[in-house]
Design a protein around this motif. Sequence first.
Motif, PDB file in Angstrom:
ATOM      1  N   THR A 550     -34.017 120.178  52.694  1.00 46.68           N
ATOM      2  CA  THR A 550     -35.202 120.853  52.188  1.00 46.68           C
ATOM      3  C   THR A 550     -34.773 121.986  51.266  1.00 46.68           C
ATOM      4  OG1 THR A 550     -36.413 120.368  54.221  1.00 46.68           O
ATOM      5  CG2 THR A 550     -37.279 122.128  52.831  1.00 46.68           C
ATOM      6  N   PRO A 551     -35.323 122.062  50.048  1.00 44.14           N
ATOM      7  CA  PRO A 551     -34.953 123.153  49.132  1.00 44.14           C
ATOM      8  C   PRO A 551     -35.703 124.440  49.468  1.00 44.14           C
ATOM      9  CG  PRO A 551     -36.524 121.696  48.083  1.00 44.14           C
ATOM     10  CD  PRO A 551     -36.231 121.083  49.424  1.00 44.14           C
ATOM     11  N   PHE A 552     -35.113 125.570  49.093  1.00 42.60           N
ATOM     12  CA  PHE A 552     -35.765 126.870  49.199  1.00 42.60           C
ATOM     13  C   PHE A 552     -35.137 127.790  48.163  1.00 42.60           C
ATOM     14  CE2 PHE A 552     -32.188 126.911  52.100  1.00 42.60           C
ATOM     15  CZ  PHE A 552     -31.621 128.165  51.958  1.00 42.60           C
ATOM     16  N   ASN A 553     -35.780 128.933  47.911  1.00 42.50           N
ATOM     17  CA  ASN A 553     -35.317 129.863  46.876  1.00 42.50           C
ATOM     18  C   ASN A 553     -34.929 131.215  47.458  1.00 42.50           C
ATOM     19  OD1 ASN A 553     -37.797 128.252  45.453  1.00 42.50           O
ATOM     20  ND2 ASN A 553     -36.134 128.600  43.989  1.00 42.50           N
ATOM     21  N   TYR A 554     -33.901 131.846  46.853  1.00 42.35           N
ATOM     22  CA  TYR A 554     -33.629 133.270  47.015  1.00 42.35           C
ATOM     23  C   TYR A 554     -34.196 133.988  45.784  1.00 42.35           C
ATOM     24  CZ  TYR A 554     -30.149 132.172  50.655  1.00 42.35           C
ATOM     25  OH  TYR A 554     -29.500 131.734  51.785  1.00 42.35           O
TER      26      TYR A 554
END
Length: 720
Positions: A550-554
Amino acid sequence: MRRFIGPLAALLPALIAAAAVAGPTTNPSTEPSIAPATAPAGELPNVVVTSDLDQAREQIAPSLGAVTYQIGPTQIQNTPQAEDAPFQQVLLRAPGVVEDSFGQEHVRGEHANLTYRVNGVILPEALSGFGQELDTRLIDSVTLIDGSLPAQFGFHTAGIVDVITKSGASLDHNDISMYGGSFDTAEPSAEFGGTAGKWDYFTTFDYKHDNMGIENPTSSSHAIHDDTNQERSFTYLSYHIDDTSRVSILANASYADFQIPDVPDATPAFILPGSTFDNPAKIDETQNEQNYYTVVSYQKSVDDLSFQASVFSRYGQIHFEPDPTGDLIFQGVAGEVLNNFLTNGLQIDSSYILNDDHTLRFGLIGDYTAESLNTNTLAFPGGYDAATGMDFQNPGSSPEYISDNAGNEAVTAGVYGQDEWHINRALTLNYGARFDTFNANFDNENQLSPRVNLVYKIDDATTYHAGYSRYFVTPPLQNVSQDTVNKFINTSNATGTTADDPTKVERSNYYDAGISRQITKNWFINADGFYKSSRNLIDEGQFGAAVIETPFNYRRGYVYGAELSSTYKYDGFSAFGNFSWVETRATDINSQQFTIAPNELQYISNHYIRLDHEGNYTASGGISYDITRDDRVSTDFLYGSGLRAGFANDEKEPQYIPVNVGYQHTFHVNSSGKDLVRFRFGVTNVFDEEYQLRSGSGIGVGAPQYGQRRGFFAGLDYEF
């Protein structure tokens, strides 16, 4: 084979109607418009005779000012497993490439974010699983392009993995091979290729079975419940319309079944009424992965204009099947997952020689992707205790059935233009820009991205390069909606955080500079440094039992480091060595927050942490020696200082340095020299080092994984 050839046959009409990938590569040994010293190679440049169309294709989209590292056919043969090596193992011999679990590799401190091109044609992004669809046997050479990329390269910019397939005279042979050894490995394969009039053709078939399909979650020599069966085929057809144009077709299919390995010392965490199951070594989870793509390209070169236009189509699927009883007792949730996608697109790349000083390049790419994620989940009624960070269960309760059918869609498009300006004999400036757009059901963004690279040839042996690139990195489509998160509130599959902002495009500024020198005719060396600052830096993690990331952002992130690489070749002796250093920092996770534990999420919101895939120091090296014309010995190693682990990635895995050796002998069947039998023998991890890639801790790390223990392998190839 029928399991994947059948679906491929059904797809082919639609795929050929809208299929392909276009875009050329840069081979430093055949690239006249750039000093060879700007293109560090895995093996020293040789005189390469290619067709006019092959040379024209390489001129359409060269890697001017970027850092290129080519692994050619000689170095592939020199690896201990040669053409039988998994493609990931070939790529790990390039500088700045870090090994991770599930067959992944990270380049220059980035998670994935690689673009794969076959004969210069971009392959649409695949689902993140652990099957390796590219077969080393089809490769003539592979080039890793990174650094400050020219304007033709967009979207996934950590590196361009440019695969050149066999063509021309290299096609004119057939090959039958059998390879096997430790871990119950058996891998028969076949290649058939040749030329007939205006046609070139090449096809490969490969089947692989072993009992080390996924990294072992324990340090033992053999994993429990880890069998895999994988089937792959690849076909290349090319028709030369005339001396200035051709049509080519690529078709690839892969079908793979994996068992998910068990952890024998796991302890039950939940109570399933009426069940006495308590043996974690008997849990039966499986995953099936399928990938199919087709590319149709038309290439034309006339006078000063060259172009390649392609249509492409790709279908991928991952199907995870749980063990309903075992998963409920040991994890509190048993979820079947079916994730698939279909991408159709168009790519055009072209070049026009305006005059002796200027070569213009321009092109476009656009594709549409539809992705679906369907889950059928059994979970206990219960909830999440924020104080302890643990799921809890109502004693004696029965599991509930929760179904969720979701999906995403996106249109991705980009156009570019650039000018290769030869200011004088020593100085070349390549400048341009691209405009990209990402329009998805969860995000809509665009950006104008300038690119500039300067190449200065200090003398005949030394070249300096420096560049700046603005990047627009699109996120994977596996965005989980708020509705999906809400369905699991007050169950054993609930998350401690319910916040779920959508994933975003990463925007970054990238700076790169380096120097390369041909010290002697046989010895080449390159040094390079880089710095990247990002907004909405993209990372990925495994947050469930299924091995789907699953992708996520900083919100903010930084990556910087340096590389040193060198090659040496003299007569029958060759050697290579690479060393890289990388540092990563990121803060404030601002999308898909439900995947992160509340205490970690709070800490990261006001602290910079290291990324979980940071390999602070890595190195690779090897030597090979032709004892006689028909006998070759080789050895190489991979070194890693360890990926990150622990709370907020504040710990580090142990360092490792597995060593491999190989031997090859060629038998000449007859005096014509055409019929050959090659015997290969290799030992991987000679000293049987127990090395841990992942401990099961760290942001987005789902389970422990260890590198493969010592293995003995042998193979026979009959070429005719």
